[in-house]
Design a protein around this motif. Structure first.
Motif, short mmCIF file in Angstrom:
data_model
loop_
_atom_site.label_atom_id
_atom_site.label_comp_id
_atom_site.label_asym_id
_atom_site.label_seq_id
_atom_site.Cartn_x
_atom_site.Cartn_y
_atom_site.Cartn_z
N LEU A 134 3.41 8.29 4.21
CA LEU A 134 3.79 7.54 3.02
C LEU A 134 3.05 6.21 2.99
CD1 LEU A 134 7.61 8.28 3.07
CD2 LEU A 134 6.06 8.85 1.18
N LEU A 135 2.92 5.66 1.79
CA LEU A 135 2.18 4.41 1.60
C LEU A 135 2.62 3.31 2.56
CD1 LEU A 135 0.23 2.68 -0.16
CD2 LEU A 135 2.19 2.24 -1.66
N ASN A 136 3.92 3.18 2.76
CA ASN A 136 4.43 2.10 3.60
C ASN A 136 4.25 2.33 5.09
OD1 ASN A 136 6.40 4.22 3.24
ND2 ASN A 136 7.91 2.91 4.25
N GLU A 137 3.65 3.47 5.45
CA GLU A 137 3.34 3.75 6.86
C GLU A 137 1.84 3.86 7.10
OE1 GLU A 137 5.32 7.41 7.53
OE2 GLU A 137 7.34 6.59 7.26
N SER A 138 1.05 3.53 6.06
CA SER A 138 -0.40 3.77 6.09
C SER A 138 -1.22 2.59 6.59
CB SER A 138 -0.88 4.13 4.68
OG SER A 138 -0.76 2.99 3.83
N GLY A 139 -0.57 1.49 6.87
CA GLY A 139 -1.27 0.24 7.15
C GLY A 139 -1.22 -0.71 5.98
N MET A 140 -0.98 -0.17 4.77
CA MET A 140 -0.90 -1.03 3.59
C MET A 140 0.33 -1.93 3.61
SD MET A 140 -3.45 -0.98 1.58
CE MET A 140 -2.67 -1.83 0.21
N GLN A 141 1.30 -1.61 4.46
CA GLN A 141 2.46 -2.50 4.57
C GLN A 141 2.07 -3.84 5.19
OE1 GLN A 141 1.85 0.19 6.36
NE2 GLN A 141 2.75 0.13 8.41
N ASN A 142 0.88 -3.89 5.80
CA ASN A 142 0.40 -5.13 6.42
C ASN A 142 -0.68 -5.83 5.60
OD1 ASN A 142 2.01 -4.64 8.79
ND2 ASN A 142 0.48 -3.17 9.48
N HIS A 143 -0.91 -5.37 4.36
CA HIS A 143 -1.95 -5.99 3.54
C HIS A 143 -1.64 -7.47 3.37
CE1 HIS A 143 -4.57 -6.93 0.16
NE2 HIS A 143 -5.18 -5.78 0.36
N PRO A 144 -2.62 -8.36 3.58
CA PRO A 144 -2.34 -9.80 3.54
C PRO A 144 -1.93 -10.33 2.18
CG PRO A 144 -4.70 -9.38 3.74
CD PRO A 144 -4.01 -8.07 3.97
N LEU A 145 -2.35 -9.68 1.09
CA LEU A 145 -2.04 -10.17 -0.25
C LEU A 145 -1.04 -9.31 -1.00
CD1 LEU A 145 -5.65 -11.16 -1.41
CD2 LEU A 145 -3.89 -12.64 -0.44
N THR A 146 -1.12 -8.00 -0.81
CA THR A 146 -0.22 -7.10 -1.52
C THR A 146 0.39 -6.10 -0.54
OG1 THR A 146 -2.14 -5.70 -2.06
CG2 THR A 146 -1.42 -7.29 -3.74
N PRO A 147 1.29 -6.54 0.32
CA PRO A 147 1.90 -5.61 1.27
C PRO A 147 2.75 -4.57 0.54
CG PRO A 147 3.03 -7.74 1.29
CD PRO A 147 1.80 -7.92 0.45
N MET A 148 2.43 -3.30 0.79
CA MET A 148 3.11 -2.20 0.10
C MET A 148 4.16 -1.59 1.03
SD MET A 148 1.65 -2.53 -2.76
CE MET A 148 2.41 -1.14 -3.59
N THR A 149 5.41 -1.95 0.80
CA THR A 149 6.49 -1.54 1.69
C THR A 149 7.40 -0.48 1.08
OG1 THR A 149 7.87 -3.37 0.90
CG2 THR A 149 6.49 -3.79 2.85
N ASP A 150 7.15 -0.09 -0.17
CA ASP A 150 7.96 0.90 -0.86
C ASP A 150 7.04 1.97 -1.42
OD1 ASP A 150 9.70 2.40 -2.36
OD2 ASP A 150 10.56 0.72 -3.48
N PRO A 151 7.14 3.23 -0.96
CA PRO A 151 6.25 4.29 -1.46
C PRO A 151 6.70 4.90 -2.78
CG PRO A 151 7.69 5.20 0.20
CD PRO A 151 8.02 3.72 0.12
#
Length: 441
Positions: A149-166
């Motif tokens: 899922l998106l929130n487990e892909s590394g995108m949850q750590n994005h410095p500007l747009t952290p994606m924590t909800d898939p």
């Protein structure tokens, strides 16, 4: 119209929220046979290249700016595209739905819908970031990157747009006052007519924007066909897979086998990387094994050290030596190191220092004779093309999924490969420099 019934001038007008996303979309359209020109920002003057294009893509740098500014820039782009005669419009954002609860996908989509409400069907659009070729799929409204899922892909750590909800229905609903719905995968699997039936039902329920499931290219083609009469479509570049065929079926677009043809550009080459994504980190690591590289340290820049001058001198040494060779200049590092720098400098300042440094380096290297630039990272690409004074790009053949070769318009063309941070295999930099379809050879 020509005597054959084909429209003269552009058919599809696109607005992209960052530069690499724009080239990603343009790449998809060229693959479908549409001659495509990408502008850098909203043009303020007449552009002769636009008249010869089937599709126009306006590249903005609006993904992470204030939502009101993103809306204003997007509406300005729409006004220009309508003035060029475009019949349909596409708002392109990242295939990982990069955004925050404040925007900017929801506010921009709502504003574009409002601006197009005078057109039949202008009260509704889909939102589909799926790009299966690059591992992005949407299932029951949830976005997957590869097998996670998106929130487990590394995108949850994005410095500007952290994606924590898939769950994209939830993500988008938090960004807009418009009602958000879902076109499920089982509906898409039944074909365009089934999608249109559900769209009509969602409209009757007051839905203005619907997340659309897609797990395959066939799903994207189905969605493209179902959206043929929608004035506005939004999503990642994948949805554009089905759009050229709509214009062909309508007799408005001839098959253009030469759509990807580009002029050859001679000159030295350099790779500039600012993204901190996993893919770009792997690409930097692969390059640094046996090729010359120079790392940009934002903390050193903040201390006032002559980092830019050192980088340019390093590049000159290798570009002008007895055995000239391309170099990599990069600020790419791990997410942990990025967070440490941001903690010391602040998120905005850390990013601005890197972008400004790489943009200045690009400008200096052009003066040294560099004519081929491979750039990794959407924000970095935007800063670099602006520093180089690029106003528009002709889009060529694909180097890697989502990344085409491009050549700038004007009297002194440059060859540019602008890569989203998340795209490309570990050997992408070398592939881009060896690309021989018109511009990176």
């Amino acid at each position: 119209m020509t005597a054959s019934g084909k429209q003269t001038g552009p058919l599809l007008g696109c607005i992209a929220d960052d530069f690499t996303g724009a080239t990603d979309l343009a790449n998809m359209l060229v693959r479908g046979g549409m001659r495509t020109v990408q502008t850098i920002g909203v043009p303020h003057t007449h552009m002769s290249a636009a008249a010869d294009a089937d599709a126009l893509v306006v590249a903005l740098k609006s993904r992470t700016i204030d939502a009101a500014d993103a809306v204003a820039q997007s509406l300005a782009a729409l006004t220009w595209l309508r003035a060029q005669g475009c019949r349909q419009f596409f708002f392109k954002y990242c295939s990982t739905f990069d955004s925050t609860d404040a925007g900017n996908i929801g506010p921009v989509t709502g504003a574009l819908l409002d601006a197009l409400k005078d057109l039949p069907g202008g009260d509704f659009t889909i939102a589909c970031p799926a790009f299966p070729e690059n591992g992005r799929t949407v299932y029951r409204g949830h976005l997957f990157v590869g097998d996670v899922l998106l929130n487990e892909s590394g995108m949850q750590n994005h410095p500007l747009t952290p994606m924590t909800d898939p769950n994209l229905v939830h993500v988008l609903q938090r960004q807009t006052r418009s009602k958000v719905g879902l076109v499920r995968f089982d509906v898409v699997a039944q074909g365009p007519n089934a999608v249109c039936t559900v769209v009509d039902a969602l409209r009757n329920e007051g839905v203005r924007i619907a997340i659309a499931d897609a797990v395959s290219d066939a799903d994207l083609r189905t969605l493209g066909e179902a959206c043929a009469e929608m004035p506005l479509i939004t999503g990642g570049s994948g949805v554009a897979l089905g759009l050229p065929a709509n214009f062909q079926r309508a007799g408005l677009l001839a098959l253009a086998g030469h759509a990807s043809r580009l002029p050859t550009v001679e000159g030295a080459a350099v790779v500039l990387a600012g993204s901190a994504s996993r893919a770009t980190n792997a690409q930097v690591a692969a390059w640094c094994v046996d090729k010359p590289s120079f790392r940009i340290d934002p903390l050193a820049i903040a201390r006032g050290e002559a980092v830019v001058e050192q980088a340019v001198a390093f590049a000159r040494e290798h570009l002008k030596g007895e055995r000239p060779q391309p170099v990599l200049i990069y600020a790419t590092t791990s997410s942990e190191e990025v967070q440490a720098v941001q903690h010391e400098l602040g998120v905005a300042r850390a990013g601005q220092l890197v972008e400004k440094a790489l943009a200045t380096i690009a400008r200096e290297l052009r003066m040294l004779g560099v004519r081929k630039f491979v750039v990794a990272g959407g924000e970095t690409s935007g800063a670099v093309v602006q520093a180089l004074g690029v106003q528009a790009l002709r889009i060529g053949a694909q180097i890697a999924p989502g990344v085409p070769a491009t050549v700038s318009t004007g009297d002194e063309p440059l060859a540019l490969a602008l890569k989203s941070g998340n795209f490309g295999t570990a050997d992408f930099f070398l592939k881009a420099l060896e690309h021989r379809d018109g511009d990176m050879s």
